[in-house]
Design an enzyme around this catalytic site. Structure first.
Site, PDB file in Angstrom:
ATOM      1  N   ARG A 241       0.915  -1.105  -0.128  1.00 52.80           N
ATOM      2  CA  ARG A 241       0.088  -0.165  -0.020  1.00 52.80           C
ATOM      3  C   ARG A 241       0.703   1.154   0.063  1.00 52.80           C
ATOM      4  O   ARG A 241       1.918   1.176   0.986  1.00 52.80           O
ATOM      5  CB  ARG A 241      -0.964  -0.233   1.232  1.00 52.80           C
ATOM      6  CG  ARG A 241      -1.866  -0.808   1.209  1.00 52.80           C
ATOM      7  CD  ARG A 241      -3.110  -0.499   0.213  1.00 52.80           C
ATOM      8  NE  ARG A 241      -4.339  -1.445  -0.094  1.00 52.80           N
ATOM      9  CZ  ARG A 241      -4.328  -2.225  -1.142  1.00 52.80           C
ATOM     10  NH1 ARG A 241      -3.106  -2.552  -1.907  1.00 52.80           N
ATOM     11  NH2 ARG A 241      -5.309  -3.115  -1.431  1.00 52.80           N
ATOM     12  N   GLU A 270      -3.566   7.878  -4.973  1.00 52.47           N
ATOM     13  CA  GLU A 270      -3.896   7.354  -6.210  1.00 52.47           C
ATOM     14  C   GLU A 270      -5.077   7.878  -6.849  1.00 52.47           C
ATOM     15  O   GLU A 270      -6.049   7.991  -6.008  1.00 52.47           O
ATOM     16  CB  GLU A 270      -4.022   5.724  -6.289  1.00 52.47           C
ATOM     17  CG  GLU A 270      -2.646   5.080  -5.779  1.00 52.47           C
ATOM     18  CD  GLU A 270      -2.615   3.581  -5.612  1.00 52.47           C
ATOM     19  OE1 GLU A 270      -3.628   3.054  -6.025  1.00 52.47           O
ATOM     20  OE2 GLU A 270      -1.851   3.063  -4.852  1.00 52.47           O
ATOM     21  N   HIS A 289      -0.472   0.478 -10.152  1.00 56.46           N
ATOM     22  CA  HIS A 289      -1.368  -0.373  -9.192  1.00 56.46           C
ATOM     23  C   HIS A 289      -1.864  -1.944  -9.990  1.00 56.46           C
ATOM     24  O   HIS A 289      -3.438  -2.171  -9.944  1.00 56.46           O
ATOM     25  CB  HIS A 289      -2.568   0.123  -8.344  1.00 56.46           C
ATOM     26  CG  HIS A 289      -3.031  -0.355  -7.202  1.00 56.46           C
ATOM     27  ND1 HIS A 289      -3.493   0.386  -6.023  1.00 56.46           N
ATOM     28  CD2 HIS A 289      -2.982  -1.860  -6.824  1.00 56.46           C
ATOM     29  CE1 HIS A 289      -3.636  -0.515  -5.076  1.00 56.46           C
ATOM     30  NE2 HIS A 289      -3.451  -1.992  -5.488  1.00 56.46           N
TER      31      HIS A 289
HETATM   32  P1  NAD Z   1      -1.205 -10.606   4.819  1.00 55.89           P
HETATM   33  O1  NAD Z   1      -2.278 -10.123   5.512  1.00 55.89           O
HETATM   34  O2  NAD Z   1      -1.032 -12.033   4.316  1.00 55.89           O
HETATM   35  O3  NAD Z   1       0.211 -10.179   4.920  1.00 55.89           O
HETATM   36  C1  NAD Z   1       0.554  -9.088   5.712  1.00 55.89           C
HETATM   37  C2  NAD Z   1       1.667  -9.317   6.577  1.00 55.89           C
HETATM   38  O4  NAD Z   1       2.067  -8.114   7.286  1.00 55.89           O
HETATM   39  C3  NAD Z   1       1.206 -10.053   7.994  1.00 55.89           C
HETATM   40  O5  NAD Z   1       2.170 -11.532   7.950  1.00 55.89           O
HETATM   41  C4  NAD Z   1       1.415  -9.270   9.053  1.00 55.89           C
HETATM   42  O6  NAD Z   1       1.846  -9.974  10.483  1.00 55.89           O
HETATM   43  C5  NAD Z   1       2.520  -8.316   8.523  1.00 55.89           C
HETATM   44  N1  NAD Z   1       2.477  -7.185   9.450  1.00 55.89           N
HETATM   45  C6  NAD Z   1       1.604  -6.572  10.181  1.00 55.89           C
HETATM   46  N2  NAD Z   1       2.105  -5.410  10.713  1.00 55.89           N
HETATM   47  C7  NAD Z   1       3.388  -5.394  10.430  1.00 55.89           C
HETATM   48  C8  NAD Z   1       4.570  -4.752  11.245  1.00 55.89           C
HETATM   49  N3  NAD Z   1       4.332  -3.624  11.659  1.00 55.89           N
HETATM   50  N4  NAD Z   1       5.721  -4.886  10.548  1.00 55.89           N
HETATM   51  C9  NAD Z   1       5.825  -5.920   9.735  1.00 55.89           C
HETATM   52  N5  NAD Z   1       4.888  -6.876   9.341  1.00 55.89           N
HETATM   53  C10 NAD Z   1       3.843  -6.559   9.693  1.00 55.89           C
HETATM   54  O7  NAD Z   1      -1.605  -9.892   3.396  1.00 55.89           O
HETATM   55  P2  NAD Z   1      -0.987 -10.317   1.962  1.00 55.89           P
HETATM   56  O8  NAD Z   1      -2.258 -10.620   1.152  1.00 55.89           O
HETATM   57  O9  NAD Z   1       0.245 -11.065   1.905  1.00 55.89           O
HETATM   58  O10 NAD Z   1      -0.820  -8.621   1.186  1.00 55.89           O
HETATM   59  C11 NAD Z   1       0.183  -7.885   1.566  1.00 55.89           C
HETATM   60  C12 NAD Z   1       0.014  -6.236   1.079  1.00 55.89           C
HETATM   61  O11 NAD Z   1      -0.324  -6.548  -0.438  1.00 55.89           O
HETATM   62  C13 NAD Z   1      -1.441  -5.698   1.611  1.00 55.89           C
HETATM   63  O12 NAD Z   1      -1.101  -4.478   2.001  1.00 55.89           O
HETATM   64  C14 NAD Z   1      -2.284  -5.871   0.589  1.00 55.89           C
HETATM   65  O13 NAD Z   1      -3.156  -4.666   0.686  1.00 55.89           O
HETATM   66  C15 NAD Z   1      -1.415  -5.664  -0.667  1.00 55.89           C
HETATM   67  N6  NAD Z   1      -1.864  -5.952  -1.970  1.00 55.89           N
HETATM   68  C16 NAD Z   1      -1.520  -5.423  -3.131  1.00 55.89           C
HETATM   69  C17 NAD Z   1      -2.000  -5.635  -4.379  1.00 55.89           C
HETATM   70  C18 NAD Z   1      -1.537  -4.943  -5.713  1.00 55.89           C
HETATM   71  O14 NAD Z   1      -2.216  -5.010  -6.549  1.00 55.89           O
HETATM   72  N7  NAD Z   1      -0.403  -4.157  -5.402  1.00 55.89           N
HETATM   73  C19 NAD Z   1      -2.772  -6.866  -4.724  1.00 55.89           C
HETATM   74  C20 NAD Z   1      -3.029  -7.557  -3.456  1.00 55.89           C
HETATM   75  C21 NAD Z   1      -2.709  -7.188  -2.262  1.00 55.89           C
END
Ligand code: NAD
Length: 328
Positions: A241, A270, A289
């Protein structure tokens, strides 16, 4: 009587086929343009929501007012993640489970992360530009490097982070380290080595890639202070994000050559305006994105959405229900 499923926005055929075998699908967009967001409760297409047993939405809003009207909804399914278009407290109050599909684009984002890393290290953007500008013979100026043996620091080791770890370690022979205070090394079974502090990761990584969800702790987790700790050759990747990085601090670090480069798929605001100063910086790769957006991820998400509806309609709780309401 066959149950009715309202699908106001585009969904891949594979999901539609799963539903059509046992349900009547209300699909206003099939013969015309996709319906984007019909907020007027009197709009004739929106009325179809109230006759449906299930609905699958992408950005179509489901408001408290919708749910207060007589309806037959047994489940609301979000095609994808990001539930801000659904009034969750209202759904919960009306006893309607809300399911979502967080895994459909996991692989797409992980692959895009690898693409961005490769693009930076092989200098694809400036080399391609040189070719287009007739400077083919300058190719020695675009000698890049290899991922093999480089240290990749992952911030966040959830679904996407842990898949990136596998691709980078097993596919590209990178050494992968990760900072995620919510993942214990006892529970984690993968190639990344967990580090206890963010600083440990920042000071040794050749690439830092963000895979956190956005919360109070992760907003600007890479701020000016954090960016000051990385090696001057380090490249930053963000597909999570936009607000996980302080974009102003990142720009300042890039402009003063305190970073090796950055590749961003997400931005604090965005859409990113066409002539935003970050677009002018060298060593920067930007995509709009699209990390999660592939034909395959759309198909996987459609399948998962359809499966959530089919489960709910036979009284089974879908895999990912966000509001804890049981299916009845
Ligand atoms: P997820 O919930 O499986 O993983 C997120 C991880 O972040 C978790 O393991 C959590 O413990 C960790 N986390 C939380 N707080 C933290 C901190 N302070 N320090 C370090 N780690 C921390 O989510 P995901 O499905 O792996 O998605 C990850 C990111 O990718 C999200 O922000 C999601 O919105 C984004 N995303 C982007 C796109 C895109 O098109 N660019 C598409 C899908 C997901």
């Amino acid at each position: 009587m066959r149950p009715k499923v309202f699908i106001p926005e585009y969904m891949a055929d594979v999901g539609m086929a799963m539903l059509k075998s046992s349900c009547d699908c209300i699909i206003p967009w099939e013969k015309g343009k996709p319906v984007m967001n019909i907020t007027d409760p009197a709009h004739p297409i929106r009325q179809r929501l109230y006759e449906a047993d299930a609905v699958i939405v992408r950005v179509f809003t489901i408001t408290g007012k919708d749910l207060a009207r007589p309806n037959r909804l047994k489940v609301i399914v979000k095609h994808g993640v990001g539930l801000d278009n659904i009034d969750l407290p209202a759904a919960t109050a009306h006893g309607i489970p809300v399911a979502y599909t967080p895994t459909g684009n996991t692989n797409a984002v992980a692959e895009h992360t690898m693409a961005l890393m490769l693009s930076l290290i092989r200098r694809i953007k400036p080399a391609g530009r040189a070719l287009l500008e007739g400077r083919f013979n300058e190719r020695n100026d675009y000698c890049g490097d290899e991922l093999d043996g480089k240290i990749l620091g992952l911030i966040g080791l959830g679904r996407i982070g842990s898949l990136v770890a596998k691709k980078a370690a097993y596919g590209f022979d990178m050494r992968v380290i990760a900072y995620d205070p919510y993942v214990s090394s006892d529970a984690y079974d993968g190639p990344a080595q967990l580090v206890a502090t963010l600083e440990e990761l920042l000071v040794i990584s050749d690439f830092v890639s963000l895979h956190v969800d956005l919360n109070d702790e992760t907003r600007h987790i890479l701020d000016a202070r954090a960016l000051n700790k990385v090696k001057p050759t380090c490249r930053i990747i963000n597909t999570s994000r936009g607000a996980a990085i302080d974009q102003t601090a990142l720009m300042a670090a890039l402009q003063s050559d305190r970073l090796g480069g950055a590749a961003l798929d997400v931005f604090e605001d965005e859409p990113l305006p066409a002539h935003h100063p970050i677009t002018e910086l060298p060593h920067v790769v930007l995509t709009p994105h699209i990390a999660g957006l592939t034909t395959t991820s759309m198909e996987r998400t459609a399948q998962a959405s359809a499966q959530a509806v089919l489960d709910a309609l036979v009284g089974k709780t879908p895999e990912y229900v966000v509001n804890g309401v049981p299916v009845c």
